[in-house]
Design a protein around this motif. Structure first.
Motif, PDB file in Angstrom:
ATOM      1  N   PHE A 323       5.431   2.021  -5.077  1.00  6.40           N
ATOM      2  CA  PHE A 323       4.725   2.262  -3.875  1.00  6.40           C
ATOM      3  C   PHE A 323       3.537   1.891  -3.943  1.00  6.40           C
ATOM      4  O   PHE A 323       2.959   1.351  -2.823  1.00  6.40           O
ATOM      5  CB  PHE A 323       4.604   3.992  -3.911  1.00  6.40           C
ATOM      6  N   ALA A 324       2.456   1.824  -4.827  1.00  9.15           N
ATOM      7  CA  ALA A 324       1.207   1.232  -4.993  1.00  9.15           C
ATOM      8  C   ALA A 324       1.047   0.084  -4.749  1.00  9.15           C
ATOM      9  O   ALA A 324       0.314  -0.498  -4.073  1.00  9.15           O
ATOM     10  CB  ALA A 324       0.617   1.909  -6.249  1.00  9.15           C
ATOM     11  N   GLN A 325       1.888  -0.895  -5.668  1.00 10.20           N
ATOM     12  CA  GLN A 325       2.264  -2.227  -5.327  1.00 10.20           C
ATOM     13  C   GLN A 325       2.521  -2.547  -4.022  1.00 10.20           C
ATOM     14  O   GLN A 325       2.008  -3.489  -3.481  1.00 10.20           O
ATOM     15  CB  GLN A 325       3.185  -2.721  -6.240  1.00 10.20           C
ATOM     16  N   LEU A 326       3.674  -2.046  -3.369  1.00 10.74           N
ATOM     17  CA  LEU A 326       3.939  -2.535  -2.070  1.00 10.74           C
ATOM     18  C   LEU A 326       2.826  -2.210  -1.190  1.00 10.74           C
ATOM     19  O   LEU A 326       2.792  -2.870   0.096  1.00 10.74           O
ATOM     20  CB  LEU A 326       5.165  -1.587  -1.622  1.00 10.74           C
ATOM     21  N   ALA A 327       1.902  -1.110  -1.302  1.00  6.57           N
ATOM     22  CA  ALA A 327       0.897  -0.950  -0.376  1.00  6.57           C
ATOM     23  C   ALA A 327      -0.420  -1.648  -0.709  1.00  6.57           C
ATOM     24  O   ALA A 327      -0.821  -2.305   0.512  1.00  6.57           O
ATOM     25  CB  ALA A 327       0.498   0.556  -0.784  1.00  6.57           C
ATOM     26  N   ASP A 328      -0.613  -2.212  -1.865  1.00  7.09           N
ATOM     27  CA  ASP A 328      -1.800  -2.900  -2.172  1.00  7.09           C
ATOM     28  C   ASP A 328      -1.650  -4.383  -2.399  1.00  7.09           C
ATOM     29  O   ASP A 328      -2.476  -5.116  -1.978  1.00  7.09           O
ATOM     30  CB  ASP A 328      -2.347  -2.296  -3.525  1.00  7.09           C
ATOM     31  N   SER A 329      -0.569  -4.731  -2.955  1.00  8.32           N
ATOM     32  CA  SER A 329      -0.176  -6.390  -3.416  1.00  8.32           C
ATOM     33  C   SER A 329       1.078  -6.555  -3.391  1.00  8.32           C
ATOM     34  O   SER A 329       1.624  -6.865  -4.542  1.00  8.32           O
ATOM     35  CB  SER A 329      -1.050  -6.651  -4.492  1.00  8.32           C
ATOM     36  N   PRO A 330       1.733  -6.408  -2.203  1.00  4.17           N
ATOM     37  CA  PRO A 330       3.141  -6.529  -2.159  1.00  4.17           C
ATOM     38  C   PRO A 330       3.629  -8.090  -2.741  1.00  4.17           C
ATOM     39  O   PRO A 330       4.758  -8.340  -3.192  1.00  4.17           O
ATOM     40  CB  PRO A 330       3.805  -6.453  -0.823  1.00  4.17           C
ATOM     41  N   GLY A 331       2.898  -9.253  -2.577  1.00 10.27           N
ATOM     42  CA  GLY A 331       3.247 -10.483  -2.743  1.00 10.27           C
ATOM     43  C   GLY A 331       4.353 -10.759  -2.063  1.00 10.27           C
ATOM     44  O   GLY A 331       4.601 -10.806  -1.112  1.00 10.27           O
TER      45      GLY A 331
END
Length: 341
Positions: A323-331
């Motif tokens: 969730f955190a990665q999709l919110a902040d740096s999904p790439g």
């Protein structure tokens, strides 16, 4: 049971919680796959007001029935299933017309205070359950909900045969719109997005032309390809002002724009252009119960492959990280599917 519990903005915890209660007309499902939707990420960030903590998110899911209520007649322990997650009343004027998506009394699993499927188990009424065809794996079963959103959007665009179709946004919904538009006979499909990686996925899903507004004159490309007329149909799958404006700017006179995107509460659009060119702007919201089944049949027959859309599968216990990665740096991430341990 263990579940991924939302406690507030950016607060998710894999923790022990009450097991799913099986009512007389319910089935309990051991969750095997659940997708993280963009709306879940917005809820995780506290941007929508549609997640009331503490609660369990997750409305895109599939699994195996492991318990049935005493009044259940259609299902048995061991059945592989997916679930249409919008509970509807069945009695209002819209439900009676088959427009269960417009039911004013509906509740949605994984939204507001209605617990969803990011858990070991979930109980649902038997009438919301659909059987997974044998060729459909659990990850694909968790994608049916998103495909149903795309399916209704394309359906609301009308006849696509020999039409030039623009899809705006190459996220999960836009990519599935692309695949379904191809199945529905579109002559030429243009997909616009700011990510080249997502545009590559769009080609795999059936796009003929990819457009990146950051690096090219997309209006020039579209007008050259349509003899200066513009596309017949534009399907917007983002939900913000620039993409809404793009759906109008690249549309031919008398053309139709279908808006699926639901991010911003308000967008600014050129009203005079809509009026003087007699453009048709149509909203489309989720799907009906019947359409969910139609999409499942389409997927079961091999009409749609989710391989270009599913970026990875991860343990549900590690959901907070994703969730955190999709919110902040999904790439390049598009769809992340959470699976049990």
């Amino acid at each position: 049971m263990k579940a991924l519990v939302y406690h507030g903005p950016r607060e998710l915890a894999w923790e022990e919680t009450d097991d799913a209660v099986v009512g007389p007309g319910d089935v309990r499902i051991a969750v095997k796959a659940v997708g993280i939707c963009g709306s879940d990420v917005h809820g995780y960030l506290g941007l929508t007001g549609r997640r009331t903590p503490p609660m369990i998110m997750g409305h895109e899911f599939s699994g195996v029935i492991d318990a049935v209520g005493e009044k259940v007649t259609r299902w048995h322990v061991g059945d592989r299933v997916t679930v249409q997650p919008a509970q509807f009343c069945g009695k209002c004027e819209f439900c009676k017309k088959g427009l269960t998506n417009l039911c004013g009394s509906k509740r949605f699993y994984g939204a507001m205070d209605c617990n969803g499927a990011m858990a070991e188990h979930i109980s649902v009424p038997e009438h919301l359950v659909y059987r997974l065809p044998d060729p459909v794996d659990f990850a694909s079963g968790a994608m049916i909900e998103a495909a149903a959103v795309a399916y209704r959007g394309v359906k609301n665009a009308g006849d696509l045969t020999d039409r030039h179709v623009l899809v705006i946004g190459a996220g999960t919904i836009g990519l599935l719109v692309t695949a379904i538009a191809r199945l529905k006979g579109a002559k030429r499909i243009y997909v616009s997005d700011l990510s080249d990686a997502r545009l590559e996925a769009a080609v795999k899903m059936g796009a003929d032309v990819t457009l990146n507004p950051k690096s090219m004159d997309i209006r020039g490309v579209v007008m050259d390809a349509t003899e200066g007329k513009g596309v017949d149909i534009a399907i917007e799958a983002v939900g913000v002002t620039p993409s809404a404006q793009q759906s109008i700017e690249l549309l031919r006179t008398g053309g139709t724009a279908v808006w699926i995107g639901n991010s911003a509460k308000f967008v600014e659009v050129p009203m005079q252009e809509i009026v003087t060119r007699e453009l048709n702007i149509r909203g489309t919201y989720i799907y009906s119960h019947e359409e969910f089944g139609e999409v499942l049949e389409l997927v079961g027959n091999g009409g749609i492959s989710f391989a270009p859309v599913i970026s990875l599968q991860a343990k549900m216990s590690e959901g907070a990280r994703w969730f955190a990665q999709l919110a902040d740096s999904p790439g390049d991430l598009i769809k992340v599917i959470l699976i049990p341990e």
